[in-house]
Design an enzyme around this catalytic site. Structure first.
Site, PDB file in Angstrom:
ATOM      1  CB  CYS A  13      75.427 -18.315   3.029  1.00  0.00           C
ATOM      2  SG  CYS A  13      76.962 -17.432   3.349  1.00  0.00           S
ATOM      3  CB  CYS A  16      79.911 -18.828  -0.275  1.00  0.00           C
ATOM      4  SG  CYS A  16      79.849 -19.409   1.427  1.00  0.00           S
ATOM      5  CG  ASP A 423      59.673  -7.843 -39.172  1.00  0.00           C
ATOM      6  OD1 ASP A 423      59.848  -6.943 -40.002  1.00  0.00           O
ATOM      7  OD2 ASP A 423      59.654  -9.049 -39.469  1.00  0.00           O
ATOM      8  CG  ASP A 620      60.738 -13.671 -38.767  1.00  0.00           C
ATOM      9  OD1 ASP A 620      60.847 -12.484 -39.114  1.00  0.00           O
ATOM     10  OD2 ASP A 620      60.348 -14.569 -39.525  1.00  0.00           O
ATOM     11  CG  ASP A 624      63.342  -8.615 -38.055  1.00  0.00           C
ATOM     12  OD1 ASP A 624      63.123  -7.515 -38.601  1.00  0.00           O
ATOM     13  OD2 ASP A 624      62.668  -9.630 -38.272  1.00  0.00           O
TER      14      ASP A 624
END
Length: 732
Positions: A13, A16, A423, A620, A624
Site C-alpha cells: 500500500c 509501504c 523565443d 529550442d 534558451d
C-alpha cells in the site's frame, strides 16, 4: 550527483512507499528519494562518494522489502515480472475462493448463528470452518502479516496492519469460541475478508498494468535485429551489437533499429509512436531517422549516430519513467494523511470496541464485529492510489501525443501557467531565412533576377545568401559562372557574369555606386514587415528587389490565438531589432515584445515576469537553456538541442506549437482527476468509518458486516484506478 531507479518488491500500500522513502532519505548521501506505489519504483538521487546502489538496495531490504536495479531489465523481463505478480495473485485468489466460498456457505446456511440459517446444523461444522479458514488466514494472508511486521519494525502502521489485525481478531476469537464451546464464530468472515482484499489487489494490479501501457508500447517498439553493411555484405546482427558509425540497411516494412542519418535512398517513415503524428514523414539523404519507427515503402541506408540508452526512444522511455516516479505536490497531502491515518483508525477501532462492549453492554461478538469492520473499511489504499495513477495515465497520454512531461510536479504546475514567453527564432519562426518576395524594377523576369542573384550569392557564406541559392535550386534554375567576386562588409557583394558587372546589397551599396533608386517606398514597406531586402543592380541601373525573412511556422498564429483564448498573457523575446520584432509580433497577434535581448539576459526577463505569476518559457536553442531553467515550466521543442531538451520540463516531440495548449489542457484534466479521486477516497473513509463503527445501529438497527466492508474497501481502490483510466478517453 547520480540518479538511479530501483524496482521495489513486497509493497502492499501507499504506507509501504512512505516507509521506504523515509528510510532512504535518512541514509547518508541521499539527496532525494521518491517511491511510487503504483509503478513499484524508487527514484533516488545520491552522492556517489557517500553511498552507492548496493547500499541503497540494502536499506530497502532492511525495511522488509525487496529491491533491484531497474536499468538492467529489458522490456520482456519487465512484462514477465508484472505477469508473474498477476499470476501469483490469481493463484492466491483462486485458492482463497475455493476455501472461503464453502466456509461462507456453511457459516451462513448451516450454523445456528448464520445470517440465513436453514434449520439444519452441520455436525462438526465449526471444525470444518476452522480447517477451511486456516490456510486462507496464514498462507493466502501471509503477505499481510509480513507487511504488518515490517511496518511494526519501522515503528509505523500500514494497510497490512489493518487487515492483519481485523482478520486475526475474527479468526482467534472463533478459535476461542470453539475451545470454550461458545455459540458465535467468525471463521468465514476472516476468510472472505482476505479473499476480497486479494481480489482487490488482483484487480488493482491488472488496472495498474494498463496505466503504464504507454511505456510498455514504447518498449515494445525496440527492434531486435539490424541489417548492417560490413565488407560490402549484408549481415543480420542483434541491435545490441550495433556500433556508432555502422551503415545499416532498412527494407520496406522493417523497424529502424537505432538513430542515425540517411546516406542513400529515400522512403516514408511512420513516426506515430514517437510523435503521435499519423502521416508518414518523407526521408531522403541527410534526413534524421529514429530507432523504433517503421519504414513504409522504400529502402535506404543510414549511418548510426546513437545506440542503446542514447537513442531517442530510450530517452523518451527514461523521461516517462522518471516523470511517473516524481510526485506532484498534491500527493504529499495524501502521503501525510496516510501516515497518520492507520494509527488513528486502529485507535477508533479500539474505542468502538470499548464503547459497545463496556458502555453499551453489547455482547463480545457484536463489539468485535464493529471493531473489525472499522479496521477493514478504513484501508487508505484508494487515497494512496489517487494521485500516482492519474499522473501515470496523464504522462502516458501526453507521450502518446508527442508531449513528454517530466514529472507529476510539472504536470500539476502546468495548469497554473499565467504567462507564456516564446523565443522567436526556431520556435515561432522556422529558424531558416527564406525568399519571400521578388520585386521586378526592370524588363528582366523573376527567374532572370533570381538566377543572377543566386549565381553571385553562391560564393558567399552569409545565411541570407544560402536562402537565395536554395530558392533558385528549388526552382531548378541553372546558375552562371561568375568572376571577380568581392564581399563588401555592411554593404553587400559585387561580381561579374561574363562581361557584365552586378551588385547585390543594401541601399548604401547602391548610393555608393551612384545609381538611381526610385523605389524607396517599396523597400521600406517590405522592411516594415520584418524582412531583409537586397537590391540587385547592374553597373548602370537597379534591376529588382529580393526580400528574405525568417518565416513564421504554419501553426504559430493558431497556437498564440489558443493561448489568448484560455486567458494567458503571451510574450515574444528576441535578439532582433525592435522594428523587425514588432513586425513579426504583429503577424502573430502578440502585443508584448522584448527585442534586442542578449542570450544571457533572457533568464532575467523570465525572472521579472515571475513576480506576476507562473511563467512558461518556450525555446529550442542552447541560448534558451538558462531561460528554460529559470521559468516555472520550461517547454523545449523536440527538434532543439540536447541541452534545451535536458533543461526543459516539457518536450514537444512533434515541434508543434499547438501542443502547448494541449499540455495545459492535459494538466487541467489530470489535476481534475486527482481531485476527484482524493475526494471520493476521503469521503468514502469519512462516511464509511462511522457507519462501520455502528453509528446508525441505535436508530435503524442496521450494522455494516465486515464482509461488506471488505468488498467496499477493495472496490474503492479499483474505482479510483478506473476513474484515472477514463482520462485515456479524453480528447486533447
Amino acid at each position: 550527483m547520480k540518479k538511479t531507479t530501483l524496482n521495489i518488491t513486497g509493497m502492499h500500500c501507499a504506507s509501504c512507499a512512505t516507509i521506504i522513502s523515509k528510510g532512504l532519505l535518512k541514509s547518508e548521501g541521499v539527496k532525494e528519494a521518491s517511491v511510487n506505489f503504483s509503478t513499484t519504483k524508487a527514484t533516488i538521487e545520491f552522492e556517489e562518494n557517500l553511498t552507492n546502489e548496493n547500499k541503497l538496495i540494502e536499506i530497502v531490504k532492511s525495511k522488509g522489502y525487496g529491491a533491484y536495479l531497474s536499468e538492467g531489465l529489458n522490456p520482456e523481463e519487465e512484462t514477465k515480472k508484472r505477469n508473474l505478480e498477476i499470476k501469483k495473485l490469481k493463484d492466491l485468489f483462486f485458492l482463497s475462493v475455493c476455501l472461503s466460498l464453502p466456509a461462507l456457505i456453511i457459516g451462513m446456511l448451516f450454523m445456528k448463528d448464520g445470517l440465513v440459517y436453514t434449520g439444519y446444523e452441520l455436525e462438526f461444522g465449526k471444525y470444518f470452518l476452522w480447517i477451511l479458514s486456516t490456510p486462507v488466514q496464514f498462507y493466502v494472508g501471509s503477505g499481510f502479516y509480513k507487511g504488518a511486521w515490517s511496518a511494526l519494525k519501522n515503528k509505523s502502521a500500514n494497510m497490512d496492519s489493518l487487515i492483519a489485525l481485523g482478520t486475526s481478531a475474527a479468526y482467534f476469537y472463533s478459535v476461542y469460541a470453539i475451545l470454550f464451546n461458545l455459540e458465535a464464530q467468525y471463521f468465514e468472515i476472516s476468510a472472505v475478508l482476505i479473499t476480497l482484499v486479494i481480489m482487490g489487489k488482483l484487480l488493482e494490479a491488472i488496472a495498474k498494468g494498463k496505466t503504464s501501457e504507454a511505456i510498455q508500447k514504447l518498449m515494445g517498439l525496440s527492434p531486435k535485429i539490424a541489417i548492417v553493411i560490413r565488407d560490402n555484405q549484408e549481415i543480420k546482427i542483434s541491435v545490441e551489437e550495433v556500433k556508432v558509425g555502422d551503415i545499416i540497411l532498412v527494407k520496406p516494412g522493417e523497424k529502424i533499429p537505432v538513430d542515425g542519418v540517411v546516406i542513400s535512398g529515400n522512403s516514408s517513415v511512420d513516426e506515430s509512436m514517437i510523435t503521435g503524428e499519423s502521416i508518414p514523414v518523407e526521408k531522403m539523404k541527410d534526413s534524421l531517422v529514429t530507432g523504433g519507427t517503421i519504414n513504409k515503402h522504400g529502402s535506404f541506408k543510414f549511418k548510426t549516430t546513437k545506440i542503446g540508452k542514447d537513442t531517442m526512444l530510450s530517452n523518451i522511455i527514461k523521461l516517462i519513467e522518471e516523470a511517473q516516479g516524481r510526485k506532484a505536490p498534491i500527493q504529499r497531502f495524501a502521503d501525510i494523511i496516510s501516515s497518520y491515518f492507520v494509527p488513528v483508525v486502529i485507535l477508533i477501532s479500539v474505542i468502538t470496541f470499548i464503547i459497545w462492549y463496556f458502555f453499551a453492554s453489547q455482547i463480545l461478538s457484536f463489539a468485535l464485529l464493529t471493531a473489525v469492520a472499522v479496521l477493514v473499511i478504513a484501508c487508505p489504499c484508494a487515497l494512496g492510489l489517487a494521485t500516482p495513477t492519474a499522473i501515470m495515465v496523464g504522462t502516458g497520454k501526453g507521450a502518446k501525443n508527442g508531449i513528454l512531461i517530466k514529472g507529476g510536479d510539472i504536470l500539476e504546475k502546468t495548469h497554473k501557467i499565467k504567462q507564456v514567453i516564446f523565443d522567436k527564432t526556431g520556435t515561432l519562426t522556422k529558424g531558416k531565412p527564406e525568399v519571400t518576395d521578388i520585386i521586378l524594377l526592370n524588363k528582366l523576369s523573376e527567374k532572370e533576377i533570381l538566377t543572377i542573384a543566386a549565381s553571385i550569392e553562391r560564393e558567399s557564406e552569409h545565411p541570407l545568401a544560402e536562402a537565395i541559392v536554395k530558392h533558385a535550386e528549388n526552382q531548378n534554375l541553372k546558375l552562371n559562372n561568375i568572376s571577380k567576386f568581392k564581399a563588401i562588409p555592411g554593404h553587400g557583394i559585387t561580381a561579374k557574369i561574363g562581361t557584365k558587372q552586378y551588385l547585390l546589397g543594401n541601399e548604401k551599396l547602391i548610393r555608393d555606386n551612384k545609381l538611381k533608386f526610385n523605389s524607396l517606398e517599396k523597400l521600406h514597406e517590405l522592411e516594415e514587415q520584418g524582412k531583409t531586402v537586397m537590391i540587385l543592380a547592374s553597373d548602370k541601373q537597379v534591376l529588382g528587389l529580393i526580400a528574405v525573412a525568417d518565416t513564421i511556422k504554419e501553426t504559430s498564429i493558431e497556437a498564440v490565438k489558443r493561448l489568448h483564448n484560455i486567458g494567458l498573457e503571451v510574450y515574444m523575446i528576441t535578439g532582433d531589432n525592435q522594428r523587425t520584432a514588432n513586425a513579426i509580433a504583429k503577424q502573430l497577434g502578440i502585443k508584448n515584445v522584448f527585442a534586442e535581448v542578449l542570450p544571457e539576459d533572457k533568464a532575467n526577463y523570465v525572472k521579472k515576469l515571475q513576480e506576476k505569476g507562473v511563467v512558461a518559457m518556450i525555446g529550442d536553442g542552447v541560448n534558451d537553456a538558462p531561460a528554460l531553467a529559470q521559468a516555472d515550466v520550461g517547454i523545449a521543442m523536440g527538434s532543439g538541442t540536447d541541452v534545451a531538451m535536458e533543461t526543459g520540463d516539457i518536450v514537444l516531440v512533434k515541434n508543434d506549437l499547438l501542443d502547448i495548449s494541449k499540455s495545459i489542457k492535459l494538466s487541467k484534466m489530470t489535476i481534475s482527476k486527482i481531485k476527484q479521486n482524493m475526494f471520493w477516497a476521503l469521503i468514502y473513509n469519512v462516511l464509511g468509518i462511522p457507519i462501520a463503527a455502528g453509528i446508525l445501529y441505535p436508530f435503524t438497527g442496521w450494522l455494516l458486516s465486515p464482509i461488506i466492508a471488505g468488498g467496499a474497501m477493495a472496490l474503492s481502490s479499483v474505482s479510483v484506478v478506473t476513474n484515472s483510466l477514463l482520462l485515456k478517453m479524453k480528447r486533447l
